[in-house]
Scaffold this motif. Structure first.
Motif, PDB file in Angstrom:
ATOM      1  N   THR A 165       0.807  -1.226   0.000  1.00  0.00           N
ATOM      2  CA  THR A 165       0.000   0.000   0.000  1.00  0.00           C
ATOM      3  C   THR A 165       0.835   1.268   0.000  1.00  0.00           C
ATOM      4  N   SER A 166       2.149   1.138   0.138  1.00  0.00           N
ATOM      5  CA  SER A 166       3.005   2.328   0.108  1.00  0.00           C
ATOM      6  C   SER A 166       4.397   1.948  -0.373  1.00  0.00           C
ATOM      7  N   TRP A 167       4.886   2.724  -1.359  1.00  0.00           N
ATOM      8  CA  TRP A 167       6.238   2.536  -1.886  1.00  0.00           C
ATOM      9  C   TRP A 167       7.029   3.818  -1.664  1.00  0.00           C
ATOM     10  N   THR A 168       8.052   3.799  -0.862  1.00  0.00           N
ATOM     11  CA  THR A 168       8.983   4.920  -0.729  1.00  0.00           C
ATOM     12  C   THR A 168      10.393   4.354  -0.826  1.00  0.00           C
ATOM     13  N   HIS A 169      11.376   5.223  -0.960  1.00  0.00           N
ATOM     14  CA  HIS A 169      12.739   4.728  -1.138  1.00  0.00           C
ATOM     15  C   HIS A 169      13.308   4.089   0.121  1.00  0.00           C
ATOM     16  N   ASN A 170      12.727   4.414   1.292  1.00  0.00           N
ATOM     17  CA  ASN A 170      13.260   3.842   2.532  1.00  0.00           C
ATOM     18  C   ASN A 170      12.291   2.920   3.261  1.00  0.00           C
ATOM     19  N   GLN A 171      11.126   2.619   2.625  1.00  0.00           N
ATOM     20  CA  GLN A 171      10.192   1.721   3.289  1.00  0.00           C
ATOM     21  C   GLN A 171       9.086   1.252   2.344  1.00  0.00           C
ATOM     22  N   LEU A 172       8.741  -0.030   2.461  1.00  0.00           N
ATOM     23  CA  LEU A 172       7.547  -0.568   1.825  1.00  0.00           C
ATOM     24  C   LEU A 172       6.551  -0.913   2.926  1.00  0.00           C
ATOM     25  N   THR A 173       5.270  -0.666   2.657  1.00  0.00           N
ATOM     26  CA  THR A 173       4.232  -1.018   3.618  1.00  0.00           C
ATOM     27  C   THR A 173       3.303  -2.042   2.996  1.00  0.00           C
ATOM     28  N   LEU A 174       3.195  -3.213   3.634  1.00  0.00           N
ATOM     29  CA  LEU A 174       2.278  -4.259   3.200  1.00  0.00           C
ATOM     30  C   LEU A 174       1.070  -4.257   4.124  1.00  0.00           C
ATOM     31  N   THR A 175      -0.105  -4.312   3.531  1.00  0.00           N
ATOM     32  CA  THR A 175      -1.339  -4.410   4.306  1.00  0.00           C
ATOM     33  C   THR A 175      -1.959  -5.778   4.071  1.00  0.00           C
ATOM     34  N   PHE A 176      -2.116  -6.555   5.132  1.00  0.00           N
ATOM     35  CA  PHE A 176      -2.717  -7.883   5.049  1.00  0.00           C
ATOM     36  C   PHE A 176      -4.206  -7.769   5.379  1.00  0.00           C
ATOM     37  N   SER A 177      -5.036  -8.055   4.389  1.00  0.00           N
ATOM     38  CA  SER A 177      -6.474  -8.091   4.644  1.00  0.00           C
ATOM     39  C   SER A 177      -6.870  -9.403   5.307  1.00  0.00           C
ATOM     40  N   LEU A 178      -5.969 -10.386   5.220  1.00  0.00           N
ATOM     41  CA  LEU A 178      -6.165 -11.674   5.876  1.00  0.00           C
ATOM     42  C   LEU A 178      -4.785 -12.183   6.264  1.00  0.00           C
TER      43      LEU A 178
END
Length: 496
Positions: free
Chosen positions: A109-122
């Motif tokens: 749900t988010s791409w930046t050069h210093n972090q990726l954010t994964l959102t688990f719906s399950l």
């Protein structure tokens, strides 16, 4: 312009923030390839799932998984697979011989050069470990995942309209439907030189065990030892690529994801090794390049093998030079005795595969990168074959060193030349000046034999002893005054 890659580890949760260190604002991450064996720890377990997830920063998604169930009730191996373009990650486990229960679904749900954010719906209540390889940089272009469905015919298939000329291609086998009982957990890759290899060919033979195969093609499927589908790479084209369906089967589906690394920024290239001894194992890469990342595959078998029904083991391994780890999967396929299936996700070993008897089958620890090699450490010898896809970037050290040496040499020569010229010029000018003054003096100054001449006293004037403390202007003025005094003295002597 840069090509970047990074290896990360994480666990399932409602929201997962993955810190990145090898990218920058000008070189963003663009593709994540995640793997898991559905492990709750780094040890083997009895109901593994090989899950492969691909997601791009532009919203392209594809995930495929193959689930197996241990033959604890003397039944034929149960298996199942599923794939989706809705989630970047999705997998489950076999709750029965034919039923698969989904336990995880996630998207970035988010791409930046210093972090990726994964959102688990399950996600499962007990955290599941994953390892992933991230690709990106301003010199890296990623396409959109697309499903290719065979119609039973053979021959070349031309893919166009992707908007760039690729030099890297990911292929994931999806079997013949988006979900089903037969598992085909298969990942194929084509490198920048057009070499194609596929790995993790696992299919259920129902009573004949789970089979493993590998061969030089970008996708293949087998059933009870017989190949019924195979795709081979042909060429990278100006606006796409061409592949050949060498063996066709109506309804077989594969996911293709083309990518491009600008040739001036790097490439990916396969290297093959057989490890029969222990210790450090260096591999020299293509001249002019140096490694920055590795994606290794071991199917724990000799090069000649294509199908096994006993002691099957296979593994993926990642490293970016700082972080290493991967996923392994194994199956002992003798029916009904001694049957066992297991998986492992590791963050301490570059390759860490076990066979069905929980005996180490292939273990490698990443050691180092140099400007010409990558080196792994093999703690136990084997005759197994390992394929390594190396991320390579131009090795500028030699040219930089040459440039630096040339620059240094040039600078030194210029400095030496300049110094020599200045010294020569200064010496010449001083000599010339001295010669002129001497000539002038000889025409003006009386012979040194003249006792009445004040030259000797003048030459030892205070200026000679104090000149070091005077400025050039003061020195010149003082010499002029001394010469005037000497001339006056000479004139008085002449008049007498």
């Amino acid at each position: 312009m840069a090509y970047c890659t990074e290896v990360v580890h994480f666990e399932t949760a409602a929201t997962v923030n993955i810190p990145l260190t090898k990218f920058s604002a000008g070189d963003m991450p663009k593709l994540i390839l995640a793997l898991t064996s559905n492990s709750t720890d780094y040890n083997s377990h009895l109901s593994p799932t090989l899950a492969i997830g691909l997601e791009t920063s532009s919203g392209g998604r594809f995930s495929a998984s193959a689930a197996y169930k241990d033959n604890v009730t003397n039944q034929a191996y149960a298996s199942g697979h599923r794939d989706t373009t809705t989630y970047g990650l999705e997998w489950g486990y076999l709750s029965s011989q034919t039923g698969q229960t989904i336990v995880a679904r996630a998207t970035v749900t988010s791409w930046t050069h210093n972090q990726l954010t994964l959102t688990f719906s399950l996600y499962p209540g007990t955290p599941i470990k994953l390892t992933a390889k991230i690709y990106g940089g301003s010199s890296f272009t990623v396409g959109t995942p697309s499903i290719k469905t065979q119609d039973g015919t053979t021959g070349n298939k031309v893919v166009t309209g992707i908007g760039f000329q690729p030099n890297m291609l990911f292929v994931v086998n999806c079997s013949t439907a988006s979900s089903g009982q037969t598992s085909h957990g298969l990942l194929g890759i084509v490198d920048s030189d057009g070499a194609d290899k596929c790995f993790w060919g696992l299919s259920n033979g129902f009573g004949n065990g789970v089979r493993r195969f590998q061969r030089d093609c970008m996708m293949t499927q087998r059933w009870n030892g017989a190949e019924y589908s195979r795709e081979e790479f042909v060429s990278y084209d100006a606006d796409g690529y061409t592949y050949n369906v060498a063996v066709g089967y109506n309804g077989v589906r594969t996911m293709h994801l083309p990518c491009r690394i600008e040739p001036s920024a790097g490439k990916v290239k396969f290297y093959t090794s057989n490890y029969s001894t222990t210790g450090l194992m260096p591999v020299t890469v293509e001249s002019g390049y140096k490694p920055i990342g590795l994606f290794a595959f071991s199917y724990c078998g000799a090069a000649s093998a294509s199908d096994l029904t006993t002691g099957v083991a296979a593994a993926y391994g990642f490293t970016d030079g700082t972080t290493q780890g991967g996923v392994s999967f194994f199956c002992q396929g003798t029916y009904p005795a001694n049957s066992r299936i297991g998986g492992k996700t590791s963050n301490t070993m570059y390759l860490d595969a076990y066979n069905a008897y929980n005996v180490s089958a292939e273990r490698h620890v990443f050691s180092s990168f140099s400007n010409t090699q990558f080196t792994t450490y093999v703690p136990a010898s084997s005759t197994y074959e390992v394929f390594t896809l190396a991320d390579l970037i131009p090795n500028s050290s030699s040219s930089s060193s040459s440039s630096s040496n040339q620059s240094s040499s040039s600078s030194s020569n210029q400095s030496s030349s300049s110094s020599s010229n200045q010294s020569s010029s200064s010496s010449s000018n001083q000599s010339s000046s001295s010669s002129v003054v001497s000539s002038s003096s000889s025409s003006i100054v009386p012979s040194s034999s003249s006792s009445s001449s004040p030259s000797s006293s003048s030459s030892s004037s205070p200026s000679s002893s104090s000149s070091s403390s005077l400025t050039p202007t003061e020195e010149a003025r003082q010499r002029w005054n001394e010469q005037q005094l000497w001339c006056n003295a000479a004139c008085l002597s002449f008049k007498r």
